[in-house]
Scaffold this motif. Structure first.
Motif, PDB file in Angstrom:
ATOM      1  N   GLY A   1       0.814  -1.212   0.000  1.00 55.30           N
ATOM      2  CA  GLY A   1       0.000   0.000   0.000  1.00 55.30           C
ATOM      3  C   GLY A   1       0.845   1.258   0.000  1.00 55.30           C
ATOM      4  O   GLY A   1       0.497   2.256  -0.654  1.00 55.30           O
ATOM      5  N   LEU A   2       1.956   1.237   0.743  1.00 55.74           N
ATOM      6  CA  LEU A   2       2.841   2.394   0.752  1.00 55.74           C
ATOM      7  C   LEU A   2       3.418   2.639  -0.635  1.00 55.74           C
ATOM      8  O   LEU A   2       3.491   3.788  -1.098  1.00 55.74           O
ATOM      9  N   GLY A   3       3.812   1.559  -1.299  1.00 58.33           N
ATOM     10  CA  GLY A   3       4.332   1.704  -2.656  1.00 58.33           C
ATOM     11  C   GLY A   3       3.287   2.277  -3.603  1.00 58.33           C
ATOM     12  O   GLY A   3       3.594   3.131  -4.440  1.00 58.33           O
ATOM     13  N   TYR A   4       2.039   1.829  -3.460  1.00 61.00           N
ATOM     14  CA  TYR A   4       0.962   2.330  -4.318  1.00 61.00           C
ATOM     15  C   TYR A   4       0.701   3.809  -4.052  1.00 61.00           C
ATOM     16  O   TYR A   4       0.495   4.598  -4.996  1.00 61.00           O
ATOM     17  N   ALA A   5       0.705   4.203  -2.771  1.00 59.44           N
ATOM     18  CA  ALA A   5       0.456   5.611  -2.438  1.00 59.44           C
ATOM     19  C   ALA A   5       1.562   6.507  -2.991  1.00 59.44           C
ATOM     20  O   ALA A   5       1.286   7.600  -3.512  1.00 59.44           O
ATOM     21  N   ILE A   6       2.797   6.050  -2.906  1.00 54.22           N
ATOM     22  CA  ILE A   6       3.906   6.842  -3.461  1.00 54.22           C
ATOM     23  C   ILE A   6       3.782   6.931  -4.976  1.00 54.22           C
ATOM     24  O   ILE A   6       4.030   7.987  -5.576  1.00 54.22           O
ATOM     25  N   ALA A   7       3.384   5.826  -5.602  1.00 51.68           N
ATOM     26  CA  ALA A   7       3.224   5.833  -7.060  1.00 51.68           C
ATOM     27  C   ALA A   7       2.144   6.830  -7.484  1.00 51.68           C
ATOM     28  O   ALA A   7       2.291   7.527  -8.499  1.00 51.68           O
ATOM     29  N   ARG A   8       1.056   6.931  -6.725  1.00 50.29           N
ATOM     30  CA  ARG A   8      -0.001   7.888  -7.060  1.00 50.29           C
ATOM     31  C   ARG A   8       0.491   9.325  -6.929  1.00 50.29           C
ATOM     32  O   ARG A   8       0.141  10.195  -7.736  1.00 50.29           O
ATOM     33  N   LEU A   9       1.312   9.575  -5.905  1.00 52.74           N
ATOM     34  CA  LEU A   9       1.881  10.920  -5.764  1.00 52.74           C
ATOM     35  C   LEU A   9       2.759  11.266  -6.963  1.00 52.74           C
ATOM     36  O   LEU A   9       2.692  12.377  -7.505  1.00 52.74           O
ATOM     37  N   LEU A  10       3.597  10.333  -7.361  1.00 52.41           N
ATOM     38  CA  LEU A  10       4.485  10.576  -8.502  1.00 52.41           C
ATOM     39  C   LEU A  10       3.687  10.772  -9.782  1.00 52.41           C
ATOM     40  O   LEU A  10       4.028  11.610 -10.629  1.00 52.41           O
TER      41      LEU A  10
END
Length: 613
Positions: free
Chosen positions: A127-136
């Protein structure tokens, strides 16, 4: 339970705890908003609410003093069991002969709770990886949008800028259905839609000033901190709610600054521009580090502020009330979050006698340890050999402090040798232990942990000298003030009172004792070693150790009737090698002393492990 498993369990507990803290924060903020409507416009309140939730999460991850907890520990079954393998040439019935054999360990299958903790950690990372990907991705969208527009290089090129005012950020005009938008934490850029030119000049200037006010107030830094916290705790829905309220508070703050002192006609024109902008734009990028989006959800509140500018006036008391509510939530989450405890294998074999000179063995019963630690280090090099459990947790040293008292007594001359002075017993002395009701010399004092004897030594030292020794030893928290308001530091500070030390600090202190690195006379080291009466294990290791037993203190100041701390600290020597150790456990209260049970269990385990370290 190894440290990795313990950390995973703590992470699972912290995740649930921070969601509970989030609910409490939101409830507190809702109450504050109802009593003090101006809370809604306080950007510091909403960011501090997120910080409170993150603090609750981190505090649960760290080891804590049992005095801060009001909820009983969560008991976890141990996921591993150790079985001693008998030598091939030994009969199965001769278990005592296998005491020095090397154990083999069979690991039982992990419990459902352990699997759940592992699964949650994996989900969190994904989930953390997905949230960072959405920010990028949101940043890439804004960057691409800026690249498609044309840069304005002078104020006169747009009616939204007052003539002769330099363009502070990079201004880019784009042909897209967006709101005026400021983005970019380190390189701020202002995006202006082409359709903004259709608005009246005064409306254009107020909307552009709104975005520049965000820049002057450093609102990009505020929202960046909020988005970072929300990303770290992406699973907590209250972090998202608080971030949305922070964005709203930032918009309200800029509206208030832009409209300050303006006549009613301009205020109405500004409100009409917001409504028109909402009709022209598409849905804003909610994950972007950007400002300027006008949404239907917040528009009503902003227009209400425009009509009645005094409705959201804020003051010091508004902030203080909200901060007090958040502080209460943080303290409550710390006090109400349970600790973790685990139960070992109750079917493990009982310990064998430790040495020829040891008394009859004490069979350690299965215990529930909310706090426990085993730490060993090489005395010469300081290299840590074993660390298992919560070894940085400070608790009362209990009778293990007699090692320090002995060093003080012999260094100061109050104590003379193994049997002098011999102090007579008096009825006014503490004497709940029958072994204490007789004349006592240094050797019997140390053997039976005679409290009144140690108190006679410390009272002869006096408060200043006693504190000086504790400071020079760098012993734990060095607080020998005793119980608040009772002036009993000289008599009881080391017994469930102010003085506290962790197992790791015990090991550091004992290394200084073994290496004679404290500012003491040689006699203090020699005599302390003698009265500790070493025991020799059947594999040749000589043990100098001291037990200690004390009760935890409940929040109301009473001793915990259901639990006991048990200590065993000292050093083991064989040939040229010396290893210092500290073992501590919090046990359920039972017959006998926890220190004795901890000692027996420790030596039962260490007699097999010392030769391999």
């Amino acid at each position: 339970m190894n440290p990795t498993e313990l950390l995973m369990f703590r992470f699972l507990l912290a995740s649930g705890g921070c969601i509970a803290a989030g609910l409490a924060v939101w409830a507190a903020m809702a109450l504050c908003r109802r009593a003090l409507p101006a809370v809604a416009s306080q950007r510091s309140v909403w960011l501090l609410g997120q910080v409170t939730i993150v603090a609750a999460f981190l505090l649960i991850l760290l080891p804590h003093s049992e005095r801060l907890r009001l909820v009983p520990p969560i008991e976890i079954e141990s996921v591993a069991q150790a079985h001693v393998a008998l030598p091939d040439n030994s009969p199965a019935t001769n278990s005592a002969a296998s005491a020095s054999a090397t154990p083999s360990v069979e690991t039982a299958g992990p419990s459902w709770l352990a699997l759940g903790a592992q699964a949650w950690l994996l989900c969190y990372l994904l989930g953390l990886g997905y949230a960072i990907a959405r920010l990028l991705q949101a940043r890439r969208i804004l960057t691409s949008l800026a690249a498609s527009g044309g840069r304005l290089r002078a104020p006169h090129q747009h009616d939204g800028f007052i003539n002769n005012v330099p363009l502070a950020p990079k201004v880019i005009e784009v042909d897209a259905p967006i709101s005026p938008m400021l983005f970019g934490l380190f390189r701020p850029r202002l995006l202006l839609p082409v359709h903004l030119r259709r608005f009246e000049t005064a409306q254009q200037q107020m909307m552009v000033e709104h975005e520049l006010t965000h820049l002057r107030r450093h609102d990009l830094h505020w929202i960046s901190a909020s988005v970072l916290l929300q990303t770290l705790l992406w699973f907590n829905p209250f972090m998202r709610v608080l971030r949305a309220n922070l964005s709203w508070a930032l918009e309200l703050g800029c509206d208030r600054d832009v409209l300050s002192g303006r006549p009613a006609t301009q205020r109405k024109a500004y409100a009409a521009a917001l409504v028109a902008q909402l009709k022209m734009q598409r849905s804003p990028a909610t994950n972007a580090l950007a400002f300027g989006a006008v949404s239907a959800r917040t528009l009503a509140g902003r227009i209400a502020l425009i009509r009645e500018p005094g409705a959201m006036s804020h003051g010091r008391w508004t902030r203080l009330a909200a901060f007090a509510a958040l502080a209460s939530v943080l303290m409550g989450s710390l006090a109400l979050q349970p600790t973790l405890a685990w139960r070992g294998d109750s079917a493990s074999p009982p310990p064998e006698p430790v040495a020829q000179t040891s008394p009859s063995p004490i069979s350690p019963a299965a215990s529930t340890n909310a706090v426990s630690c085993t730490e060993l280090a090489d005395a010469a090099s300081g290299k840590r050999l074993i660390r298992e459990g919560q070894c940085d947790e400070r608790i009362t040293p209990a009778s293990t402090f007699n090692i320090a008292v002995s060093l003080m007594g012999y260094d100061s001359g109050i104590l003379e040798d193994e049997h002098a002075p011999r102090m007579p017993f008096r009825k006014e002395y503490v004497h709940w232990n029958p072994a204490w009701r007789t004349a006592t010399d240094p050797t019997t004092w140390f053997t039976h942990s005679v409290l009144w004897f140690a108190q006679q030594v410390t009272s002869q030292l006096g408060a200043a000298r006693f504190q000086g020794y504790v400071n020079s030893f760098n012993y734990g928290n060095q607080d020998v003030s005793g119980d608040p308001g009772k002036d009993n530091g000289l008599a009881l500070s080391w017994v469930s009172s102010s003085l506290k030390i962790s197992p790791a600090e015990q090991v550091t202190f004992l290394r200084k004792v073994v290496n004679r690195q404290l500012p003491l006379a040689p006699k203090a080291y020699d005599m302390t070693s003698r009265i500790m009466q070493p025991e020799t294990l059947d594999n040749g290791w000589k043990i100098h150790g001291k037990t200690g037993t004390a009760s935890p203190v409940l929040p109301d100041g009473r001793d915990d009737p259901a639990h006991q701390y048990g200590w065993y600290v000292g050093w083991a020597s064989k040939g040229e090698r010396t290893i210092v150790f500290a073992r501590m456990a919090l046990e359920r209260r039972q017959e006998g002393f926890a220190g004795g049970r901890v000692k027996e269990a420790f030596l039962h385990d260490m007699r097999r492990r010392l030769d391999t370290l």
